[in-house]
Scaffold this active site. Sequence first.
Site, PDB file in Angstrom:
ATOM      1  N   ASP A 107       0.861  -1.074  -0.144  1.00 23.67           N
ATOM      2  CA  ASP A 107       0.094  -0.077  -0.297  1.00 23.67           C
ATOM      3  C   ASP A 107       0.841   1.287  -0.152  1.00 23.67           C
ATOM      4  O   ASP A 107       2.151   1.142   0.328  1.00 23.67           O
ATOM      5  CB  ASP A 107      -0.951   0.095   1.089  1.00 23.67           C
ATOM      6  CG  ASP A 107      -2.216   0.763   0.991  1.00 23.67           C
ATOM      7  OD1 ASP A 107      -2.132   1.627  -0.309  1.00 23.67           O
ATOM      8  OD2 ASP A 107      -3.107   0.721   1.492  1.00 23.67           O
ATOM      9  N   TRP A 108       0.255   2.306  -0.068  1.00 20.26           N
ATOM     10  CA  TRP A 108       0.862   3.660  -0.252  1.00 20.26           C
ATOM     11  C   TRP A 108       2.144   3.932   0.875  1.00 20.26           C
ATOM     12  O   TRP A 108       1.686   3.978   1.963  1.00 20.26           O
ATOM     13  CB  TRP A 108      -0.009   4.953  -0.402  1.00 20.26           C
ATOM     14  CG  TRP A 108       0.616   6.011  -0.422  1.00 20.26           C
ATOM     15  CD1 TRP A 108       1.370   6.748   0.353  1.00 20.26           C
ATOM     16  CD2 TRP A 108       0.654   7.006  -1.763  1.00 20.26           C
ATOM     17  NE1 TRP A 108       1.700   7.868  -0.268  1.00 20.26           N
ATOM     18  CE2 TRP A 108       1.347   8.026  -1.474  1.00 20.26           C
ATOM     19  CE3 TRP A 108       0.256   6.725  -2.965  1.00 20.26           C
ATOM     20  CZ2 TRP A 108       1.525   8.956  -2.497  1.00 20.26           C
ATOM     21  CZ3 TRP A 108       0.075   7.528  -3.846  1.00 20.26           C
ATOM     22  CH2 TRP A 108       0.990   8.783  -3.632  1.00 20.26           C
TER      23      TRP A 108
END
Length: 767
Positions: free
Chosen positions: A297-298
């Site tokens: 994820d980011w």
Amino acid sequence: MKLKTKIAGLLPLLTAVLLSCSAQGQPDSYSKNPKINRKVDSLLQLMTLKEKIGQMNQYNGFWDVTGPGPKDGNAKVKYDHLREGLVGSMLNVKGVEQVKAVQKIAVEETRLGIPLIIGFDVIHGYKTLNPIPLAEAASWDLDAIKKSSSVAAAEAAAAGINWTFAPMVDISRDARWGRVMEGAGEDPFLGSKIAKARVEGFQGNDLSAPNTIAACAKHFAAYGFSEAGKEYNTVDIGSSTLYNTVLPPFKAASDSGVKTMMNSFNELNGVPATGNAYLLRDILKGKWGFKGFVVSDWASIKEMVTWGYAQHKKDASRLAALAGCDLDMESNAYVFELETLVKEGAVKEAIIDEAVRRILTVKHELGLFEDPYRYCDAKREKTVINSKAHHAAALDMAKKSIVLLKNENQLLPLKKKGQTIALIGGLAADTNSPLGSWRLASKDSTAVSVLQGMESYKGNKLIYAKGADVNKSETEFTIHIKLNTDDKSGFSEAVAAAKKADVVVMVLGEHGFQSGEGRSRTELGLPGVQQELLEAVYAVNKKIVLVLNNGRPLTINWANNHVPTIVEAWQLGSQTGHAVAQVLYGDYNPSGKLPMTFPRNVGQIPIYYNYKNTGRPVSEQSNNPDFVFWSHYSDVENSPLFPFGHGLSYTTFKYKNIKRSKATYRLNETVSVTCDISNTGKLKGKEVVQLYIRDLHASVTRPIRELKGFKQIELAPGETQKVSFTLTKDELGFYNNTGNFVVEPGKFEVFIGGSSYTSLKTTFDLK
Ligand code: BGC
């Protein structure tokens, strides 16, 4: 095409590589198509270690690609990486012109010309917005949900995008968590079916078709169990919940051929998901045989340092790569750290090869090597996006997503003529909020408002009065509890309108930006002064239809105790107003069922239908106020306000004659159960017939009810239909605490009805 020329120039080398591969035995392959596997192997042999690591690097769009390249700073570093072939993917670059421009750099300026995979959060549509995912889940209509994802895919693909970061398949039992709007609710069975429908909708039958895109099941795993519903919080669940509740929708997505999965931000048992080899290597890539690739994820790789799990970014890169995270989204970690780690022997090159193989396979399957501009047809972009057909599909989905929670005295459907209707609430005239959260590509304020939808019915007199807004200001990042309005200056106009009206329709709830990522809340009542507005209007006219707008279950006790009719209308996307008006006027008979339990108050959370019995459940003594030693609260009853699976229609249904084909079945036999459902009302209507089981004794305690089947039927007034279900070991078994699926002999109860609270049951034994 330049890419083809390049590869053609390398042909002799490729042939040699191919020969050497087969001589050494086949390396791991990730496509069902042997041709693709051979191509991936060949390309891999040509790549330097640096280039391989480049494929594992994903950057967010970092400059205006139609202008000149950046001259300095971080953007310049990223730009150089792109041109050196050190970027495998970009996200948040959208539109044919922009995508073409970055793709051109990857294909024409880098040594090997490997195309980029372009990712984007296509969560509930691209420009034409469908209802938020939680709302769609309320339809329980898998064909419609699949169609909605395929429309979203077609629009995104027409804008150069070939990979969506959806579906979010996180199960959650906590309405405080703002991201429940992105998922399918609380149930793993419904969640698994919807995960499959969404994956199939996005990916279609042919991933290389110009209207399909790769899907991404996220967030792996257990993000929906963030403690206390607080965003990005730690997760602490037992193995039974992990195996039986959290993982099934991911497994369903994997079994449906989802091409990618995304790590979650949370930790599990003290190990952040991005560095969790148990989740990624043992379960996902091992046990399940998942063939796609895993994206972080980011910044979740570098956040492992903040968690206190990795010492520094290099350590985090090592842990993530070893755990099986293939692509680094915006940690800027792999591209700077992995080469040294390989050279030092801390990460074997085989780990890099595996990740790159997985990534290149998906790029091949998308057809990007044949034509990197496959998704970049400006003409298609113009005709496909916002097409009439897409808006028609969005309207259909929106109507199917509406849930009629309550309808006393048949206040709905509204009469079409001769009435004065007061329409009240800032949200009623809002064209932005109904688009919901996560609509990064759409144009603001493009939804049909409820006011506009109601205005298209001409037979009544419609008086609109705002009463109150939800918020003082409205941009994606200014929607905050501190900004809830306290302005009651519109109350008197609203009260005056209500006095004159035969029926009052009030549109109240959350603003579309009040749920979604980073939008956890601890109070789930109507925000701002809306509760006061509701009470002020009720004081002068009790004939209220409350239309709720929200991205999560709300606590609406007062409304339930006073207001005769409540319609759950979520945030329904571009066509919101038409969908709501058609339901209110009875041109569509509501058929939705709640995918998530509505609590009476926040203190009941987590509240869900498939809870365990405990050693001290409700009993005859429970009514005695002097008896306290049972599982309950002393200030609120155990039951929810509205249970999972609840939803009414303008007609009524009666369930009877539940029957199983035998009293005893062998473990591997199929159980058949039937039930008669009759339409006992005056209108044609659709009903979601739900089947629940209870496994009365098992080696691990089982929930008091588990959804194991559902079917949608449509009945004319007076019509009866026999509905049959079959239960196999897949429905009758469960995961034990070591993660193995088992079916155990014993007594089962089966319930069929129109909600999880049905009491119509039969029993059988498994021997
Ligand atoms: C979210 C993901 C999303 C990603 C890219 C993250 O903050 O958790 O769900 O796909 O950003 O936008």
